[in-house]
Write a protein that holds these residues in place. Structure first.
Motif, PDB file in Angstrom:
ATOM      1  N   TRP A 107      37.080  44.110   1.887  1.00 39.74           N
ATOM      2  CA  TRP A 107      36.726  45.396   2.490  1.00 39.74           C
ATOM      3  C   TRP A 107      36.617  46.506   1.456  1.00 39.74           C
ATOM      4  CZ3 TRP A 107      40.684  42.229   4.390  1.00 39.74           C
ATOM      5  CH2 TRP A 107      40.335  41.509   5.539  1.00 39.74           C
ATOM      6  N   LYS A 108      37.520  46.469   0.494  1.00 35.36           N
ATOM      7  CA  LYS A 108      37.514  47.478  -0.567  1.00 35.36           C
ATOM      8  C   LYS A 108      37.898  46.797  -1.873  1.00 35.36           C
ATOM      9  CE  LYS A 108      42.351  48.751   0.273  1.00 35.36           C
ATOM     10  NZ  LYS A 108      42.571  47.880   1.436  1.00 35.36           N
ATOM     11  N   GLN A 109      37.541  47.449  -2.965  1.00 40.84           N
ATOM     12  CA  GLN A 109      37.964  46.940  -4.264  1.00 40.84           C
ATOM     13  C   GLN A 109      38.434  48.108  -5.118  1.00 40.84           C
ATOM     14  OE1 GLN A 109      35.293  44.986  -7.421  1.00 40.84           O
ATOM     15  NE2 GLN A 109      36.462  43.236  -6.619  1.00 40.84           N
ATOM     16  N   ARG A 110      39.647  47.959  -5.672  1.00 48.75           N
ATOM     17  CA  ARG A 110      40.226  48.976  -6.539  1.00 48.75           C
ATOM     18  C   ARG A 110      40.358  48.422  -7.949  1.00 48.75           C
ATOM     19  NH1 ARG A 110      44.782  50.493  -1.995  1.00 48.75           N
ATOM     20  NH2 ARG A 110      43.347  51.551  -0.566  1.00 48.75           N
ATOM     21  N   TYR A 111      40.606  49.330  -8.895  1.00 44.08           N
ATOM     22  CA  TYR A 111      40.549  48.955 -10.304  1.00 44.08           C
ATOM     23  C   TYR A 111      41.763  49.515 -11.036  1.00 44.08           C
ATOM     24  CZ  TYR A 111      35.997  48.172  -8.401  1.00 44.08           C
ATOM     25  OH  TYR A 111      34.997  47.742  -7.579  1.00 44.08           O
ATOM     26  N   PHE A 112      42.500  48.622 -11.702  1.00 47.35           N
ATOM     27  CA  PHE A 112      43.724  49.002 -12.399  1.00 47.35           C
ATOM     28  C   PHE A 112      43.490  48.987 -13.907  1.00 47.35           C
ATOM     29  CE2 PHE A 112      46.334  46.752  -8.825  1.00 47.35           C
ATOM     30  CZ  PHE A 112      45.897  47.700  -7.913  1.00 47.35           C
ATOM     31  N   HIS A 113      44.096  49.946 -14.582  1.00 54.40           N
ATOM     32  CA  HIS A 113      44.095  49.930 -16.039  1.00 54.40           C
ATOM     33  C   HIS A 113      45.541  49.965 -16.514  1.00 54.40           C
ATOM     34  CE1 HIS A 113      44.375  54.195 -15.026  1.00 54.40           C
ATOM     35  NE2 HIS A 113      44.786  54.449 -16.247  1.00 54.40           N
ATOM     36  N   LYS A 114      45.762  49.480 -17.713  1.00 53.41           N
ATOM     37  CA  LYS A 114      47.124  49.369 -18.229  1.00 53.41           C
ATOM     38  C   LYS A 114      47.442  50.537 -19.146  1.00 53.41           C
ATOM     39  CE  LYS A 114      50.427  45.927 -19.843  1.00 53.41           C
ATOM     40  NZ  LYS A 114      50.619  44.519 -20.295  1.00 53.41           N
ATOM     41  N   VAL A 115      48.615  51.127 -18.908  1.00 51.00           N
ATOM     42  CA  VAL A 115      49.130  52.197 -19.762  1.00 51.00           C
ATOM     43  C   VAL A 115      50.559  51.816 -20.118  1.00 51.00           C
ATOM     44  CG1 VAL A 115      49.680  54.641 -19.966  1.00 51.00           C
ATOM     45  CG2 VAL A 115      47.694  53.928 -18.620  1.00 51.00           C
ATOM     46  N   GLY A 116      50.820  51.579 -21.396  1.00 54.89           N
ATOM     47  CA  GLY A 116      52.142  51.105 -21.783  1.00 54.89           C
ATOM     48  C   GLY A 116      52.372  49.712 -21.224  1.00 54.89           C
TER      49      GLY A 116
END
Length: 263
Positions: A107-116
């Motif tokens: 239904w939806k797609q989200r996007y994660f990025h790494k910090v530390g």
């Protein structure tokens, strides 16, 4: 010295010829004693791939489910990113190279990025049904209970790490100290518990099976993530968690998790 499986075969044969008289409960007790250190309580996590050898059909079906593919690394699965990021959009401020994980595919797609050593969601999501970008941000007030403990004045989710808010339900054996996981997504051991004992000595007594548990214990396995609530001991190590830290299949969920009142 006989292996425990050879011992079990001998026991079954003896029962068949009447040399040994045991009730079903007695048989299970004898088997448990034979397995010894292979009991579920002494096991550790080994990952779903360890189950594949003996459970090929089940593994093949599971590997195609959304539970096995909610969180995906686009570096390993380039096809995981659904929208065409080469097309400019004012809401999108990142490229495919910036994405550590994608979340969702239905239904939806989200996007994660790494910090530390933690992950953070970008403040945008792809609406799969309508094929368009939309903002993604939980308001500090009036939204989820945890939002006020993770203020995000910039509105870019830079104050919202996925570790305490998401990762315990989208992985197996998330460690809040090291932030390491046995595997991402809902693997076999999320419902069956640590599987090393069963992998070493395959038997019913060396693994948990919700189908053989009482209805409360079996439902706890699902309710831990498919419910709204809070850990009993929040905050934990100075952080507020939105999943039952410390619980795993086979334990009593009410010792870790307090359900919210139904609204």
């Amino acid at each position: 010295m006989k292996t425990w499986s050879a011992w079990l075969a001998a026991l079954v044969f003896a029962m068949a010829v009447g040399a040994v008289a045991l009730s079903p409960a007695g048989v299970m007790a004898q088997v448990a004693a034979a397995v010894g250190s292979a009991s579920p309580g002494d096991a550790h996590y080994v990952g779903s791939a360890a189950c594949q050898t003996c459970h090929q059909d089940i593994f093949a079906r599971w590997s195609k489910t959304r539970m096995a593919n909610v969180v995906r690394d686009p570096k390993q699965h380039p096809d995981a990113i659904i929208p065409d990021l080469s097309k400019p959009d004012p809401l999108v401020t990142f490229t495919a190279k910036d994405i550590a994980f994608v979340y969702g595919s239905a239904w939806k797609q989200r996007y994660f990025h790494k910090v530390g050593d933690d992950y953070y969601p970008y403040p945008v999501q792809w609406d799969i049904t309508n094929r368009k970008w939309a903002p993604y941000h939980v308001p500090d007030q009036g939204g989820d209970w945890w939002a006020k403990f993770y203020p995000d004045p910039k509105g870019d989710n830079s104050g919202r790490p996925t570790g305490p808010l998401c990762d315990g339900c989208h992985s197996v054996d998330y460690d809040i100290r090291t932030k390491a996981v046995a595997e991402w997504n809902v693997g076999c051991e999320a419902c069956h518990g640590p599987g090393s004992a069963h992998a070493a000595h395959p038997a019913q007594v060396s693994i948990l099976n919700p189908a053989r548990q009482d209805y409360v214990s079996a439902n706890d396995t699902c309710i831990r993530c498919h419910s709204q609530g809070q850990p009993l001991n929040n905050p934990i190590a100075g952080k507020f968690y939105d999943w039952p830290v410390g619980y795993h299949a086979g334990l009593k969920l009410s010792d870790f998790w307090r359900l919210e009142d139904h609204k």
